[in-house]
Design a protein around this motif. Structure first.
Motif, PDB file in Angstrom:
ATOM      1  N   ARG A 190      49.025  69.184  61.244  1.00 10.68           N
ATOM      2  CA  ARG A 190      50.198  69.614  60.479  1.00 10.68           C
ATOM      3  C   ARG A 190      51.132  70.474  61.335  1.00 10.68           C
ATOM      4  NH1 ARG A 190      53.168  70.786  56.483  1.00 10.68           N
ATOM      5  NH2 ARG A 190      53.739  72.926  55.960  1.00 10.68           N
ATOM      6  N   ALA A 191      50.567  71.336  62.176  1.00 13.48           N
ATOM      7  CA  ALA A 191      51.397  72.165  63.048  1.00 13.48           C
ATOM      8  C   ALA A 191      52.227  71.296  63.981  1.00 13.48           C
ATOM      9  CB  ALA A 191      50.526  73.126  63.847  1.00 13.48           C
ATOM     10  N   GLN A 192      51.613  70.246  64.511  1.00 10.24           N
ATOM     11  CA  GLN A 192      52.361  69.356  65.397  1.00 10.24           C
ATOM     12  C   GLN A 192      53.483  68.654  64.625  1.00 10.24           C
ATOM     13  OE1 GLN A 192      51.667  65.347  68.007  1.00 10.24           O
ATOM     14  NE2 GLN A 192      50.117  66.943  68.237  1.00 10.24           N
ATOM     15  N   MET A 193      53.206  68.274  63.366  1.00  4.45           N
ATOM     16  CA  MET A 193      54.250  67.659  62.534  1.00  4.45           C
ATOM     17  C   MET A 193      55.433  68.613  62.359  1.00  4.45           C
ATOM     18  SD  MET A 193      55.617  67.810  59.193  1.00  4.45           S
ATOM     19  CE  MET A 193      54.339  68.373  58.061  1.00  4.45           C
ATOM     20  N   GLY A 204      67.312  66.690  68.921  1.00  4.03           N
ATOM     21  CA  GLY A 204      67.651  65.334  68.510  1.00  4.03           C
ATOM     22  C   GLY A 204      66.532  64.340  68.731  1.00  4.03           C
ATOM     23  N   THR A 205      65.352  64.825  69.085  1.00  2.22           N
ATOM     24  CA  THR A 205      64.176  63.975  69.280  1.00  2.22           C
ATOM     25  C   THR A 205      62.925  64.775  68.913  1.00  2.22           C
ATOM     26  OG1 THR A 205      62.792  62.769  70.878  1.00  2.22           O
ATOM     27  CG2 THR A 205      64.088  64.624  71.720  1.00  2.22           C
ATOM     28  N   PRO A 206      61.926  64.135  68.286  1.00  2.00           N
ATOM     29  CA  PRO A 206      60.684  64.859  67.970  1.00  2.00           C
ATOM     30  C   PRO A 206      59.765  65.038  69.169  1.00  2.00           C
ATOM     31  CG  PRO A 206      60.507  62.587  67.237  1.00  2.00           C
ATOM     32  CD  PRO A 206      61.916  62.769  67.741  1.00  2.00           C
ATOM     33  N   ASP A 207      60.065  64.366  70.271  1.00  2.00           N
ATOM     34  CA  ASP A 207      59.119  64.282  71.379  1.00  2.00           C
ATOM     35  C   ASP A 207      59.078  65.524  72.264  1.00  2.00           C
ATOM     36  OD1 ASP A 207      58.446  61.736  70.546  1.00  2.00           O
ATOM     37  OD2 ASP A 207      59.999  60.783  71.778  1.00  2.00           O
ATOM     38  N   ARG A 208      59.979  66.475  72.011  1.00  2.00           N
ATOM     39  CA  ARG A 208      59.984  67.692  72.821  1.00  2.00           C
ATOM     40  C   ARG A 208      59.351  68.864  72.068  1.00  2.00           C
ATOM     41  NH1 ARG A 208      66.013  68.125  75.310  1.00  2.00           N
ATOM     42  NH2 ARG A 208      65.082  69.981  76.263  1.00  2.00           N
ATOM     43  N   TRP A 209      58.383  68.536  71.195  1.00  2.00           N
ATOM     44  CA  TRP A 209      57.772  69.561  70.347  1.00  2.00           C
ATOM     45  C   TRP A 209      57.024  70.624  71.145  1.00  2.00           C
ATOM     46  CZ3 TRP A 209      52.465  70.270  70.263  1.00  2.00           C
ATOM     47  CH2 TRP A 209      51.680  69.246  70.793  1.00  2.00           C
ATOM     48  N   GLU A 210      56.471  70.259  72.298  1.00  2.00           N
ATOM     49  CA  GLU A 210      55.753  71.241  73.107  1.00  2.00           C
ATOM     50  C   GLU A 210      56.707  72.307  73.654  1.00  2.00           C
ATOM     51  OE1 GLU A 210      53.855  68.370  75.670  1.00  2.00           O
ATOM     52  OE2 GLU A 210      51.884  68.943  74.858  1.00  2.00           O
ATOM     53  N   GLU A 211      57.959  71.920  73.862  1.00  2.00           N
ATOM     54  CA  GLU A 211      58.953  72.898  74.296  1.00  2.00           C
ATOM     55  C   GLU A 211      59.245  73.902  73.189  1.00  2.00           C
ATOM     56  OE1 GLU A 211      62.460  71.408  76.423  1.00  2.00           O
ATOM     57  OE2 GLU A 211      61.424  69.473  76.604  1.00  2.00           O
ATOM     58  N   PRO A 219      51.699  85.591  68.837  1.00  2.00           N
ATOM     59  CA  PRO A 219      50.707  86.634  69.125  1.00  2.00           C
ATOM     60  C   PRO A 219      49.552  86.064  69.952  1.00  2.00           C
ATOM     61  CG  PRO A 219      51.331  86.652  66.798  1.00  2.00           C
ATOM     62  CD  PRO A 219      51.916  85.404  67.402  1.00  2.00           C
ATOM     63  N   PHE A 220      49.059  86.828  70.892  1.00  2.00           N
ATOM     64  CA  PHE A 220      47.995  86.409  71.812  1.00  2.00           C
ATOM     65  C   PHE A 220      48.402  85.200  72.653  1.00  2.00           C
ATOM     66  CE2 PHE A 220      45.465  88.275  68.215  1.00  2.00           C
ATOM     67  CZ  PHE A 220      45.079  89.423  68.879  1.00  2.00           C
ATOM     68  N   GLY A 221      49.675  84.799  72.568  1.00  2.00           N
ATOM     69  CA  GLY A 221      50.173  83.688  73.349  1.00  2.00           C
ATOM     70  C   GLY A 221      49.629  82.333  72.944  1.00  2.00           C
ATOM     71  N   ARG A 222      49.188  82.205  71.676  1.00  2.00           N
ATOM     72  CA  ARG A 222      48.598  80.940  71.231  1.00  2.00           C
ATOM     73  C   ARG A 222      48.758  80.776  69.729  1.00  2.00           C
ATOM     74  NH1 ARG A 222      43.827  81.649  68.435  1.00  2.00           N
ATOM     75  NH2 ARG A 222      42.688  83.599  68.726  1.00  2.00           N
ATOM     76  N   MET A 223      48.544  79.541  69.273  1.00  2.00           N
ATOM     77  CA  MET A 223      48.416  79.295  67.840  1.00  2.00           C
ATOM     78  C   MET A 223      47.048  79.779  67.372  1.00  2.00           C
ATOM     79  SD  MET A 223      50.150  75.556  67.118  1.00  2.00           S
ATOM     80  CE  MET A 223      49.366  74.630  68.439  1.00  2.00           C
ATOM     81  N   GLY A 224      46.929  80.002  66.077  1.00  2.00           N
ATOM     82  CA  GLY A 224      45.629  80.319  65.508  1.00  2.00           C
ATOM     83  C   GLY A 224      44.758  79.075  65.445  1.00  2.00           C
ATOM     84  N   GLU A 225      43.460  79.286  65.230  1.00  2.00           N
ATOM     85  CA  GLU A 225      42.511  78.189  65.081  1.00  2.00           C
ATOM     86  C   GLU A 225      42.109  78.068  63.611  1.00  2.00           C
ATOM     87  OE1 GLU A 225      41.669  76.102  67.379  1.00  2.00           O
ATOM     88  OE2 GLU A 225      42.547  77.133  69.112  1.00  2.00           O
ATOM     89  N   ALA A 226      41.835  76.831  63.200  1.00  2.00           N
ATOM     90  CA  ALA A 226      41.502  76.588  61.794  1.00  2.00           C
ATOM     91  C   ALA A 226      40.299  77.405  61.343  1.00  2.00           C
ATOM     92  CB  ALA A 226      41.258  75.099  61.571  1.00  2.00           C
ATOM     93  N   HIS A 227      39.323  77.588  62.219  1.00  2.00           N
ATOM     94  CA  HIS A 227      38.122  78.333  61.815  1.00  2.00           C
ATOM     95  C   HIS A 227      38.440  79.805  61.559  1.00  2.00           C
ATOM     96  CE1 HIS A 227      37.301  80.633  65.544  1.00  2.00           C
ATOM     97  NE2 HIS A 227      37.804  79.592  66.166  1.00  2.00           N
ATOM     98  N   GLU A 228      39.499  80.322  62.189  1.00  2.00           N
ATOM     99  CA  GLU A 228      39.872  81.718  61.973  1.00  2.00           C
ATOM    100  C   GLU A 228      40.427  81.923  60.556  1.00  2.00           C
ATOM    101  OE1 GLU A 228      41.025  83.358  66.350  1.00  2.00           O
ATOM    102  OE2 GLU A 228      42.323  81.780  65.586  1.00  2.00           O
ATOM    103  N   VAL A 229      41.087  80.911  60.046  1.00  2.00           N
ATOM    104  CA  VAL A 229      41.543  80.956  58.649  1.00  2.00           C
ATOM    105  C   VAL A 229      40.362  80.706  57.707  1.00  2.00           C
ATOM    106  CG1 VAL A 229      43.108  79.946  56.948  1.00  2.00           C
ATOM    107  CG2 VAL A 229      43.821  80.136  59.337  1.00  2.00           C
TER     108      VAL A 229
END
Length: 259
Positions: A190-193, A204-211, A219-229
């Motif tokens: 879902r986060a990638q979506m 104008g394109t979905p393909d640059r999502w990593e940018e 925070p902490f320079g990362r996304m959270g992990e599902a197990h943390e929730v």
């Protein structure tokens, strides 16, 4: 820590992947029987197989489209005796108010906004009558960190936070608890979506999502992990949180307070 969930039964919506799947993993590790509900039967069965291999608990699968009242009613009627309801199904798309159509607003809210409301209404009735039960609403920190680029989700999440706080202030009169969890940006499909949607609006394109991810002050320079929730959800659903109701716990490492 033993959460005291052994022998309990939890119904988890949106349980085939992401946070819902992670919640199911934590609960079965605690000896809790689970009912997994989602649209995709194959994904549900794969999750169920994984859980059955992990613990000696009962794992039940139900394919349901929780944007439809008939499916909500059927699920609630069949599993009315569940000790715990975890509302987690929902997939609100990003977009500015003039980019999101009426159809998308209504379709998305039928699943998450009204799905949560209706499932809560059904299960609260039974829990209230037997004077026992817990409802956990997995909502989202956009209800605190409002975003015009996620107007549909922010607006709906504010409403679900209100539902949780209002009902959770009343429910202890009947020995029932209603609580919420607001995840931040969590590393799931879902986060990638979401990121692909932001990329579409920005580039104008979905393909640059990593940018887009690189531009975020995470925070902490990362996304959270599902197990943390999931660990937070399991604690709130457990007797260890017996004096917690009408509260929404934010799991975003402080992102809601960053500028």
């Amino acid at each position: 820590m033993d959460l005291g969930l052994q022998g309990k039964t939890a119904l988890i919506t949106g349980a085939s992947k992401g946070i819902g799947r992670a919640v199911a993993n934590v609960l079965v590790e605690e000896g809790c029987d689970v009912v997994l509900a989602a649209r995709n039967r194959a994904d549900l069965e794969a999750t169920a197989d994984e859980l059955r291999a992990k613990a000696n608990v009962k794992v039940t699968v139900r394919s349901a489209d929780l944007s439809h009242a008939d499916d909500q009613d059927a699920l609630a009627n069949e599993f009315a005796a569940a000790d715990i309801l975890i509302n987690n199904a929902g997939s609100n798309p990003p977009g500015e108010i003039d980019e999101v159509s009426d159809e998308v607003w209504r379709t998305s809210w039928n699943l998450k906004m009204f799905g949560y409301i209706n499932m809560t209404r059904h299960f609260y009735k039974h829990m209230k009558a037997r004077r026992a039960g817990v409802i956990v609403n997995v909502i989202g920190n956009s209800g605190e960190r409002m975003q015009s680029g996620y107007i549909l989700g922010s607006t709906g999440n504010i409403g679900l936070m209100g539902l949780t706080r209002a009902l959770g202030a009343r429910s202890p009169d009947f020995n029932v608890r209603v609580v919420g969890v607001n995840p931040g940006l969590i590393a799931t499909d879902r986060a990638q979506m979401m990121l692909r949607g932001y990329s579409e609006s920005t580039f104008g394109t979905p393909d640059r999502w990593e940018e887009m991810l690189e531009r975020m002050d995470l925070p902490f320079g990362r996304m959270g992990e599902a197990h943390e929730v999931a660990d937070t959800v399991a604690f709130l659903a457990s007797p260890r949180a017996s004096y917690v109701s009408g509260t929404v716990v934010t799991v975003d490492a402080g992102a809601s307070n960053r500028h």
